[in-house]
Design an enzyme around this catalytic site. Structure first.
Site, PDB file in Angstrom:
ATOM      1  N   HIS A  46       0.778  -1.000   0.048  1.00  0.00           N
ATOM      2  CA  HIS A  46       0.011   0.093  -0.124  1.00  0.00           C
ATOM      3  C   HIS A  46       0.668   1.227   0.061  1.00  0.00           C
ATOM      4  O   HIS A  46       1.120   1.624   1.126  1.00  0.00           O
ATOM      5  CB  HIS A  46      -1.025   0.042   1.334  1.00  0.00           C
ATOM      6  CG  HIS A  46      -2.009   1.097   1.251  1.00  0.00           C
ATOM      7  ND1 HIS A  46      -3.165   0.819   1.627  1.00  0.00           N
ATOM      8  CD2 HIS A  46      -2.136   2.276   0.765  1.00  0.00           C
ATOM      9  CE1 HIS A  46      -4.051   1.829   1.758  1.00  0.00           C
ATOM     10  NE2 HIS A  46      -3.476   2.595   1.312  1.00  0.00           N
ATOM     11  N   GLU A  73      -2.470  -1.552  -3.300  1.00  0.00           N
ATOM     12  CA  GLU A  73      -3.856  -0.759  -2.598  1.00  0.00           C
ATOM     13  C   GLU A  73      -3.173   0.549  -2.847  1.00  0.00           C
ATOM     14  O   GLU A  73      -2.220   1.197  -2.325  1.00  0.00           O
ATOM     15  CB  GLU A  73      -3.923  -1.154  -1.241  1.00  0.00           C
ATOM     16  CG  GLU A  73      -4.171  -2.560  -0.790  1.00  0.00           C
ATOM     17  CD  GLU A  73      -4.227  -2.947   0.587  1.00  0.00           C
ATOM     18  OE1 GLU A  73      -4.837  -3.917   1.078  1.00  0.00           O
ATOM     19  OE2 GLU A  73      -3.763  -1.904   1.452  1.00  0.00           O
ATOM     20  N   HIS A 194      -8.161  -5.613   7.300  1.00  0.00           N
ATOM     21  CA  HIS A 194      -8.144  -4.676   8.388  1.00  0.00           C
ATOM     22  C   HIS A 194      -8.164  -5.091   9.678  1.00  0.00           C
ATOM     23  O   HIS A 194      -9.289  -5.763   9.844  1.00  0.00           O
ATOM     24  CB  HIS A 194      -8.781  -3.378   7.928  1.00  0.00           C
ATOM     25  CG  HIS A 194      -8.011  -2.260   8.572  1.00  0.00           C
ATOM     26  ND1 HIS A 194      -7.608  -1.674   9.593  1.00  0.00           N
ATOM     27  CD2 HIS A 194      -7.286  -1.351   7.479  1.00  0.00           C
ATOM     28  CE1 HIS A 194      -6.609  -0.547   9.577  1.00  0.00           C
ATOM     29  NE2 HIS A 194      -6.457  -0.463   8.161  1.00  0.00           N
TER      30      HIS A 194
HETATM   31  N1  PXP Z   1      -6.639  -3.297   3.352  1.00  0.00           N
HETATM   32  C1  PXP Z   1      -6.497  -2.082   3.359  1.00  0.00           C
HETATM   33  C2  PXP Z   1      -7.229  -1.345   2.482  1.00  0.00           C
HETATM   34  C3  PXP Z   1      -5.551  -1.604   4.011  1.00  0.00           C
HETATM   35  O1  PXP Z   1      -5.168  -0.240   3.926  1.00  0.00           O
HETATM   36  C4  PXP Z   1      -4.798  -2.126   4.985  1.00  0.00           C
HETATM   37  C5  PXP Z   1      -3.537  -1.702   5.682  1.00  0.00           C
HETATM   38  O2  PXP Z   1      -2.686  -1.216   5.106  1.00  0.00           O
HETATM   39  C6  PXP Z   1      -5.053  -3.619   5.224  1.00  0.00           C
HETATM   40  C7  PXP Z   1      -6.137  -4.003   4.446  1.00  0.00           C
HETATM   41  C8  PXP Z   1      -4.503  -4.521   6.111  1.00  0.00           C
HETATM   42  O3  PXP Z   1      -4.767  -4.089   7.660  1.00  0.00           O
HETATM   43  P1  PXP Z   1      -3.903  -4.710   8.780  1.00  0.00           P
HETATM   44  O4  PXP Z   1      -2.698  -3.899   8.541  1.00  0.00           O
HETATM   45  O5  PXP Z   1      -4.703  -4.290  10.061  1.00  0.00           O
HETATM   46  O6  PXP Z   1      -3.990  -6.354   8.687  1.00  0.00           O
END
Ligand code: PXP
Length: 241
Positions: A46, A73, A194
């Protein structure tokens, strides 16, 4: 029908550690390769505009070495992000409406209000054969909207699920079950991510029919400090069986 749920490891936190010293330790490319070697079925990055985690310049090195599924992402409103994705053509691009200054993604797209914009962006990505997933809150109208604008998948924002899971699993999962029913009915694939972790992942997987992929970063990399990366990936995979 049972679906396989792929584990995509988000390596942003590894880049954060590297960036804190300005050298190449830990080596992001090596970590990505090792995640796959240890069983990960995808690598997620990301790159945010401030490049505090994964940098734009990491993407050309990562793209060719990821042999499973490369997922980038980010917010397409930041045009350099779109240029990066279109140039390096990952298997999947997940569109996230995060503000430039946000600590972490904390909201999904309003796919109804931004329908015209999203249609154009998705058309650009599809022209390069990139699968498109849209990060959404677990609201039926945004999932129907994602289908309308041509998304291949949605990524359900699981922050609220994770926040309330310990208190009341049934209540915290309920909107996601409904969201998954809508997604399956309209024919859009389901990813999620997330704040998923070793405690809440199995319950999520077991209750969401057709869950294709989870992307997990923060908790997985934190767990790796205690269990090591190889054990940790195996522990997450075990929650998805
Ligand atoms: N999905 C998205 C869109 C995110 O922005 C993130 C964090 O960068 C994640 C998933 C992964 O989340 P986590 O780091 O809490 O596992």
């Amino acid at each position: 029908m049972e679906h396989k749920t792929r584990l995509s490891v988000n390596i942003n936190k590894v880049a954060l550690i590297r960036n804190s010293r300005g050298s190449n330790l830990p080596d992001l490319v090596k970590v990505a390769k090792d995640c796959e070697l240890f069983g990960a079925e995808g690598i997620t990055v990301h790159p945010r505009p401030d490049e505090r985690h994964v940098k734009y310049s990491d993407v050309p090195a990562l793209g060719p070495i990821v042999t499973t599924e490369f997922n980038i992402e980010g917010n397409p409103q930041h045009r350099p992000f779109m240029d990066l994705v279109l140039k390096h053509k990952p298997h999947q691009c997940t569109l996230v409406p995060d503000a430039q200054t946000t600590l972490t993604s904390d909201n999904g797209w309003d796919t109804v209000t931004h329908a015209d914009y999203l249609k154009d962006i998705i058309a650009e990505l599809h022209a390069e054969n990139i699968r498109v997933s849209i990060f959404v809150n677990a609201y039926p109208k945004y999932i129907e909207g994602a289908k309308e604008v041509g998304a291949d998948r949605i990524e359900l924002y699981t922050g609220p699920y994770a926040e309330h899971y310990a208190q009341n699993p049934e209540v915290s999962i309920a909107p996601y079950i409904k969201a998954a029913e809508v997604a399956n009915a309209v024919g859009v694939g389901i990813n999620a991510g997330h704040d998923l972790n070793l405690e809440n992942l199995r319950y999520f997987k077991d209750n969401i029919p057709g869950l294709l992929e989870v992307s997990i970063g923060h908790a997985l990399i934190s767990d790796a400090l205690y269990f090591g990366l190889q054990n940790t990936i195996q522990m997450y995979l075990q929650r998805l069986t």
